[in-house]
Every structure is written in structure tokens, then in C-alpha cells.
Write an enzyme that holds these catalytic residues in place. Structure first.
Site, PDB file in Angstrom:
ATOM      1  N   LYS A 105      39.816  32.096  52.520  1.00  0.00           N
ATOM      2  CA  LYS A 105      38.427  31.662  52.373  1.00  0.00           C
ATOM      3  C   LYS A 105      37.975  32.082  50.982  1.00  0.00           C
ATOM      4  O   LYS A 105      37.780  33.266  50.711  1.00  0.00           O
ATOM      5  CB  LYS A 105      37.514  32.313  53.414  1.00  0.00           C
ATOM      6  CG  LYS A 105      36.132  31.675  53.395  1.00  0.00           C
ATOM      7  CD  LYS A 105      35.010  32.629  53.761  1.00  0.00           C
ATOM      8  CE  LYS A 105      34.522  33.461  52.622  1.00  0.00           C
ATOM      9  NZ  LYS A 105      33.889  32.741  51.505  1.00  0.00           N
ATOM     10  N   GLU A 112      39.778  45.319  47.703  1.00  0.00           N
ATOM     11  CA  GLU A 112      39.499  45.567  46.280  1.00  0.00           C
ATOM     12  C   GLU A 112      38.005  45.392  46.120  1.00  0.00           C
ATOM     13  O   GLU A 112      37.491  44.276  46.270  1.00  0.00           O
ATOM     14  CB  GLU A 112      40.237  44.541  45.405  1.00  0.00           C
ATOM     15  CG  GLU A 112      41.743  44.644  45.439  1.00  0.00           C
ATOM     16  CD  GLU A 112      42.265  45.863  44.720  1.00  0.00           C
ATOM     17  OE1 GLU A 112      41.499  46.529  43.999  1.00  0.00           O
ATOM     18  OE2 GLU A 112      43.452  46.166  44.899  1.00  0.00           O
ATOM     19  N   GLU A 149      26.161  49.120  40.408  1.00  0.00           N
ATOM     20  CA  GLU A 149      27.006  48.205  39.637  1.00  0.00           C
ATOM     21  C   GLU A 149      26.088  47.152  38.997  1.00  0.00           C
ATOM     22  O   GLU A 149      25.245  46.572  39.687  1.00  0.00           O
ATOM     23  CB  GLU A 149      28.000  47.544  40.603  1.00  0.00           C
ATOM     24  CG  GLU A 149      29.116  46.799  39.912  1.00  0.00           C
ATOM     25  CD  GLU A 149      30.104  46.184  40.927  1.00  0.00           C
ATOM     26  OE1 GLU A 149      29.713  45.930  42.078  1.00  0.00           O
ATOM     27  OE2 GLU A 149      31.257  45.940  40.532  1.00  0.00           O
ATOM     28  N   CYS A 204      34.900  43.699  38.048  1.00  0.00           N
ATOM     29  CA  CYS A 204      34.889  44.954  38.785  1.00  0.00           C
ATOM     30  C   CYS A 204      35.291  46.118  37.884  1.00  0.00           C
ATOM     31  O   CYS A 204      34.946  47.259  38.161  1.00  0.00           O
ATOM     32  CB  CYS A 204      35.820  44.852  39.982  1.00  0.00           C
ATOM     33  SG  CYS A 204      37.444  44.239  39.525  1.00  0.00           S
TER      34      CYS A 204
HETATM   35  P1  NAP Z   1      30.729  39.528  48.061  1.00  0.00           P
HETATM   36  O1  NAP Z   1      29.348  39.082  48.253  1.00  0.00           O
HETATM   37  O2  NAP Z   1      31.219  40.691  48.827  1.00  0.00           O
HETATM   38  O3  NAP Z   1      31.648  38.258  48.309  1.00  0.00           O
HETATM   39  C1  NAP Z   1      33.059  38.316  48.241  1.00  0.00           C
HETATM   40  C2  NAP Z   1      33.631  37.344  49.240  1.00  0.00           C
HETATM   41  O4  NAP Z   1      33.252  37.769  50.551  1.00  0.00           O
HETATM   42  C3  NAP Z   1      33.101  35.914  49.101  1.00  0.00           C
HETATM   43  O5  NAP Z   1      34.119  35.013  49.444  1.00  0.00           O
HETATM   44  C4  NAP Z   1      31.985  35.892  50.123  1.00  0.00           C
HETATM   45  O6  NAP Z   1      31.653  34.600  50.599  1.00  0.00           O
HETATM   46  C5  NAP Z   1      32.623  36.711  51.223  1.00  0.00           C
HETATM   47  N1  NAP Z   1      31.670  37.233  52.182  1.00  0.00           N
HETATM   48  C6  NAP Z   1      30.393  37.621  52.009  1.00  0.00           C
HETATM   49  N2  NAP Z   1      29.852  38.022  53.183  1.00  0.00           N
HETATM   50  C7  NAP Z   1      30.818  37.880  54.125  1.00  0.00           C
HETATM   51  C8  NAP Z   1      30.892  38.090  55.526  1.00  0.00           C
HETATM   52  N3  NAP Z   1      29.845  38.559  56.217  1.00  0.00           N
HETATM   53  N4  NAP Z   1      32.040  37.806  56.179  1.00  0.00           N
HETATM   54  C9  NAP Z   1      33.108  37.330  55.487  1.00  0.00           C
HETATM   55  N5  NAP Z   1      33.113  37.102  54.171  1.00  0.00           N
HETATM   56  C10 NAP Z   1      31.979  37.379  53.484  1.00  0.00           C
HETATM   57  O7  NAP Z   1      31.021  39.901  46.547  1.00  0.00           O
HETATM   58  P2  NAP Z   1      30.736  38.992  45.279  1.00  0.00           P
HETATM   59  O8  NAP Z   1      29.344  39.233  44.883  1.00  0.00           O
HETATM   60  O9  NAP Z   1      31.182  37.600  45.499  1.00  0.00           O
HETATM   61  O10 NAP Z   1      31.748  39.601  44.249  1.00  0.00           O
HETATM   62  C11 NAP Z   1      31.405  40.609  43.396  1.00  0.00           C
HETATM   63  C12 NAP Z   1      31.945  41.933  43.867  1.00  0.00           C
HETATM   64  O11 NAP Z   1      33.366  41.859  43.935  1.00  0.00           O
HETATM   65  C13 NAP Z   1      31.640  43.033  42.896  1.00  0.00           C
HETATM   66  O12 NAP Z   1      31.226  44.189  43.564  1.00  0.00           O
HETATM   67  C14 NAP Z   1      32.977  43.272  42.205  1.00  0.00           C
HETATM   68  O13 NAP Z   1      33.096  44.552  41.667  1.00  0.00           O
HETATM   69  C15 NAP Z   1      33.941  42.975  43.296  1.00  0.00           C
HETATM   70  N6  NAP Z   1      35.258  42.630  42.769  1.00  0.00           N
HETATM   71  C16 NAP Z   1      36.261  43.540  42.911  1.00  0.00           C
HETATM   72  C17 NAP Z   1      37.512  43.274  42.383  1.00  0.00           C
HETATM   73  C18 NAP Z   1      38.613  44.280  42.533  1.00  0.00           C
HETATM   74  O14 NAP Z   1      39.748  43.927  42.299  1.00  0.00           O
HETATM   75  N7  NAP Z   1      38.334  45.517  42.913  1.00  0.00           N
HETATM   76  C19 NAP Z   1      37.758  42.071  41.729  1.00  0.00           C
HETATM   77  C20 NAP Z   1      36.722  41.164  41.600  1.00  0.00           C
HETATM   78  C21 NAP Z   1      35.470  41.459  42.135  1.00  0.00           C
HETATM   79  P3  NAP Z   1      30.408  33.808  49.916  1.00  0.00           P
HETATM   80  O15 NAP Z   1      30.835  33.519  48.543  1.00  0.00           O
HETATM   81  O16 NAP Z   1      30.225  32.606  50.748  1.00  0.00           O
HETATM   82  O17 NAP Z   1      29.228  34.746  49.976  1.00  0.00           O
END
Ligand code: NAP
Length: 475
Positions: free
Chosen positions: A168, A244, A379, A278
Site C-alpha cells: 500500500k 522505519e 520533526e 527522515c
Molecule cells: P505517515 O502519515 O505515517 O504515512 C506513511 C504511510 O502510512 C502512508 O502510506 C500512509 O497512508 C500510511 N498510513 C497512515 N495512517 C495509516 C493507518 N491508520 N493504517 C495504515 N496505514 C496508514 O507518514 P508520512 O507523513 O507519509 O511520512 C513521513 C514520515 O515518514 C516522517 O516521519 C519520516 O521521518 C518518515 N520516514 C522514515 C523513513 C525511514 O527510513 N526511517 C523514510 C522515509 C520517511 P496515506 O498516505 O494514505 O496517509
């Protein structure tokens, strides 16, 4: 959506729109699959698993290498789709596609090196024989900020290990995922081995991924809040989990560092992907003895950056993902200024001309950032370099570790002893020492503390998708 080797649609009333963050325009409408599509995709992956796991790693490597070649042949095409829906300048998107392809090639080879062990026993008639086998069906969830490399960093090792997968992708960047799955389709992966479910409502799909008994493993990249919630649910059903998550990277510039070199490095890594990474430095600790020179170089370079649509020539910084992201950055800057930070450049939304249609914030340098400010803890995920001056090299390790995150950190110093002490003392998983790019398909990527569980890339990455089995043989 791509399920069991077929491109699937959904009823028109449940479609969602994919937007261009630079223009606000609609790029395309896509099917919203929801839990039902996730269930079909998991069933397809479960059915495909026995035959896929029975292939040899050499056969799986051939599929992965075909996908690697196709991805590089389509590098520009993929990069254009990525820039349109995600916003990063086209050159950066080309680099990301190349990085994404690296994981396919790396794990094609790594799959051949999943060695077992023979362990001597205390009993003369016994041998222990250790084997690693694929965990089974993998459910993967990826974010929008690196919409292609986050896919291959999971699917490369999972497929090489002999697992089948349901992905997904993020709601904001499903088009890059679709183009990536066309690559997998054209590489000839058998039906059901790779499956894609697009949705604008991630909740029900997340429920299915964490509850469906056919899913053996959840691999997630995204925010710490969502990661903790999903990991909790998956753990309740005893599924394997890798996460991650977010970061709050310290960037430490000791008194003996070359301030110009450090400032150039900081500008490159901080503003990469408009700060939406990140591993983006969030607290920049600079020794007061070299602060002026550091700030002069940094501010000059940041002020010269050109914001705009990543498809246009000469653009060095793209938009943020959406308006909420701009509002978050704006709030952090406002809070910091009210508590005594000084804006050296930028500091506000960009709304002139065509920029007004998109989600732009000026690349910003803040000085005199201190622990009471939101930006010191939260962040940012935006283009703000928050500089925290310090007076004593001995204090900076504790300051850097004073966060619940533990993903990336950076050290600039010309003193090997000091740099090594910091490297060993920092509670972070990825550390650049006079280096702004400590990431590669060959190196383990992952965080400590609230930044996650497990590692991706490297020889460790494939073990996230393997179970260990021991046999005690009496001879
Ligand atoms: P996010 O809101 O947690 O979303 C990440 C993924 O999770 C998206 O596909 C999102 O879908 C999905 N998601 C959200 N709520 C969910 C739920 N209740 N059930 C299942 N899936 C769900 O994070 P983001 O804002 O997209 O990404 C930014 C974050 O990712 C930052 O904190 C960044 O640091 C972190 N990140 C970490 C790494 C690493 O390698 N450590 C790499 C890249 C990014 P939707 O898009 O439909 O909301």
C-alpha cells in the site's frame, strides 16, 4: 491496483484524486481499494507463495535483475511521474530512481548468500543444522517522500528471500508505485507475487494487514505515531514487524571543524527533498568559535536556492507535500522567533506568481535555536535549518542524544579522537562523519529508540524477511 497479475479498478464513486504539489492541479483519479482489495491481494499473495518460495535464489535474482534493468531504462520516465506527484526537482528524482534500482540489484545478489550454519553439539551423536526460510506473505506500507526507493528497499529483499508481497503506497504518490509495478509486471514476476492496493483511506487497509492471518510480516515506513499504532496491532497477532520511522537528526560541528565545508554539507543534506527526509538534520549544533563563518556560508548558499516546479530547469528546491506541511513549518518558525530565534534568511511562505498555486516555503536559516522551542523537539519535515550555538565540545553529546528519536546524526570534526568518541556515544543508527550521505543499498539503514525496529538495505536487510529454523540431527 495490481492484484494477482491483473490491473484492477474500483467503482468510480470510490476514486480519489492525485494532486501536483507544485501547481495544486489534479494529475489523475485512482481506484480506492480499501479493505476488500487488500483481502483479495493478500489471498493472491498467499496462493502464489508456495511456488515462489520453491524457486531458487538464482531464479529470483533473474526476475530482480530484469526489473533493475527496466527501471534504469525507464529512469527518466519514472522520474517525471515522481516529480509531478511528489515535487522534488527532476534531477533529484532521477537520483532517487537510480537509488531505488540499486536495492533490486543488491538483493538479487544477497539472496544467493543466505547461508545456513552447522553448529557442533555437546553430544557426540548430534549435529545442529540451521536454515533460513522466507517468512511468508509480506504487507508493506510506504510514505510519499521517497516514493520509489522506499518500495524497492522493502520489495527487493522480500522477493529475494522468497516472500510474496502486498504494497500500500502513500495516498499522495500512488502513480510512482503504479509505474514501479509496471516494471515488475514487465520483468515477468508470476501472478500474485507482487500486489498493489491504492487507497485514500489507509485505516481499513492497515487493519487488514495487521489482522489477516495470511500475513506473516508487516514492514512500514512512515511517521512514528502511525508506526507505533500498526506495530502494536501486528504484535497482538504475533506478526513480524519492521518499522522505519521519523527522525530528529543532530548535525554537530565541533570547534576544530572546517566551518565552510560543514556549512556546504549542511546546505546539501538539509534542503534535500525540501527537508522532507527522515535523515534531515533538525538540530544543527555549531561551536560558537566558528559560528560566524558557518552562518555566512550557509546563509549565502540557502538564499541563492531557487524554489519552484521541479519540472523546470534551474529549480533547486521543490514544494512541500501539502498545505498542512507548510502550516506546520510556519508554526515552528513562528514559535522559534517568538522565543528568541533569529531569521537569517527565508522564514515565510512563498506566494509570488505561480508559487501561490503550490505549497512552497522559503528555504530558511534560523540562528539561536534553544531547547524550549518546538523545532528543537518536533520533526520539521521542511526547509528550515535550525542552528543551535554551543560553547563546549564536551556538552554536545548529551544535547544531541536528548531526543526520543535515533535515526541519523552527523559529525564534523578534524579531530579523529573526538569524532570517534561522538560516533560511539551517539544513540543513532546512521552516522555521517564529515559525510552527508551515509546511506547506500550496501549499508544498514534504520533507527534506534522511537525511530524504528529493524534495518533495511545491506546484508541485514534480507534477514527481516527470513525465519530461522534449527534441526537437531542424531546420527
Ligand atoms: P505517515 O502519515 O505515517 O504515512 C506513511 C504511510 O502510512 C502512508 O502510506 C500512509 O497512508 C500510511 N498510513 C497512515 N495512517 C495509516 C493507518 N491508520 N493504517 C495504515 N496505514 C496508514 O507518514 P508520512 O507523513 O507519509 O511520512 C513521513 C514520515 O515518514 C516522517 O516521519 C519520516 O521521518 C518518515 N520516514 C522514515 C523513513 C525511514 O527510513 N526511517 C523514510 C522515509 C520517511 P496515506 O498516505 O494514505 O496517509
Amino acid at each position: 491496483m495490481y492484484i494477482n497479475g491483473n490491473w484492477a479498478s474500483a467503482p468510480a464513486e470510490s476514486e480519489f484524486e492525485v494532486l501536483n504539489p507544485a501547481t495544486g492541479g489534479v494529475i489523475k483519479s485512482l481506484p480506492d481499494g480499501g479493505a476488500e482489495a487488500a483481502r483479495s491481494a493478500i489471498a493472491a499473495a498467499a496462493e502464489a507463495f508456495p511456488a515462489w518460495r520453491a524457486t531458487t535464489p538464482y531464479q529470483r535474482a533473474e526476475f530482480l535483475m530484469r526489473a533493475h534493468t527496466l527501471m534504469l531504462e525507464r529512469q527518466e520516465e519514472l522520474a517525471r511521474v515522481l516529480t509531478e506527484e511528489q515535487g522534488k526537482p527532476l534531477r533529484a528524482a532521477m537520483t532517487e530512481v537510480k537509488y531505488a534500482s540499486d536495492f533490486l540489484a543488491w538483493f538479487a545478489e544477497e539472496g544467493k548468500r543466505v547461508y545456513g550454519e552447522i553448529i557442533p553439539s555437546a553430544r557426540a551423536d548430534q549435529r545442529f543444522y540451521v536454515l533460513h526460510q522466507p517468512v511468508g506473505v509480506v504487507a508493506a506500507i510506504t510514505p510519499w517522500n521517497y516514493p520509489i526507493s522506499m518500495i524497492t528497499r522493502k520489495l527487493g529483499p522480500a522477493l529475494a528471500a522468497g516472500c510474496t508481497v502486498v504494497l500500500k503506497p502513500a495516498e499522495a504518490t500512488p502513480l510512482t508505485a503504479i509505474e514501479t509495478f509496471k516494471v515488475f509486471e514487465d520483468a515477468g514476476f508470476p501472478p500474485g507475487v507482487v500486489n498493489l492496493v491504492t487507497t485514500a483511506e489507509p485505516g481499513p487497509v492497515g487493519e487488514e494487514f495487521t489482522a489477516n492471518p495470511s500475513v506473516a510480516k508487516l514492514t512500514f515506513t512512515g511517521s512514528t505515531a502511525v508506526g507505533k499504532m500498526l506495530a502494536g496491532k501486528a504484535a497482538g497477532n504475533m506478526k513480524r514487524v519492521s518499522c522505519e520511522l521519523g527522525g530528529h537528526a543532530p548535525f554537530i560541528v565541533l570547534a576544530d571543524a572546517d566551518p565552510v565545508h560543514a556549512a556546504k554539507g549542511l546546505q546539501l543534506v538539509k534542503f534535500l527533498n525540501t527537508g522532507q527526509a527522515c535523515i534531515s538534520p533538525n538540530r544543527i549544533f555549531v561551536h560558537r568559535d566558528i559560528l560566524d563563518s558557518f552562518l555566512e556560508t550557509l546563509t549565502g548558499r540557502v538564499a541563492a536556492m531557487k524554489a519552484g516546479n521541479g519540472m523546470e530547469q534551474g529549480i533547486t528546491i521543490g514544494p512541500l507535500v501539502n498545505d498542512a506541511a507548510v502550516a506546520k513549518v510556519e508554526n515552528q518558525v513562528r514559535d522559534a522567533v517568538a522565543k528568541g530565534a533569529k531569521v537569517m534568511c527565508g522564514g515565510e511562505r512563498l506566494t509570488d506568481g505561480a508559487l501561490g498555486q503550490g505549497h512552497f516555503f522559503a528555504p530558511t536559516v534560523l540562528n539561536n535555536v534553544s531547547p524550549e522551542m518546538l523545532i528543537y523537539r518536533e520533526e520539521t519535515f521542511g526547509p528550515v535549518a535550525a542552528v543551535v550555538p554551543f560553547d563546549n565540545d564536551d556538552d554536545v553529546l548529551a544535547m544531541a542524544n536528548d531526543t526520543n528519536y535515533g535515526l541519523a546524526a552527523y559529525i564534523y570534526s578534524q579531530n579523529l579522537t573526538k569524532a570517534m568518541r561522538l560516533f560511539e556515544g551517539l544513540e543513532f543508527g546512521i552516522i555521517g562523519v564529515n559525510d552527508i550521505n551515509p546511506a547506500s543499498a550496501a549499508a544498514p539503514f534504520g533507527g534506534m529508540k522511537d525511530s524504528g525496529l529493524g534495518r533495511e538495505g545491506s546484508r541485514e536487510g534480507i534477514h527481516e524477511y527470513l525465519e530461522t529454523k534449527v534441526g537437531g540431527f542424531s546420527i
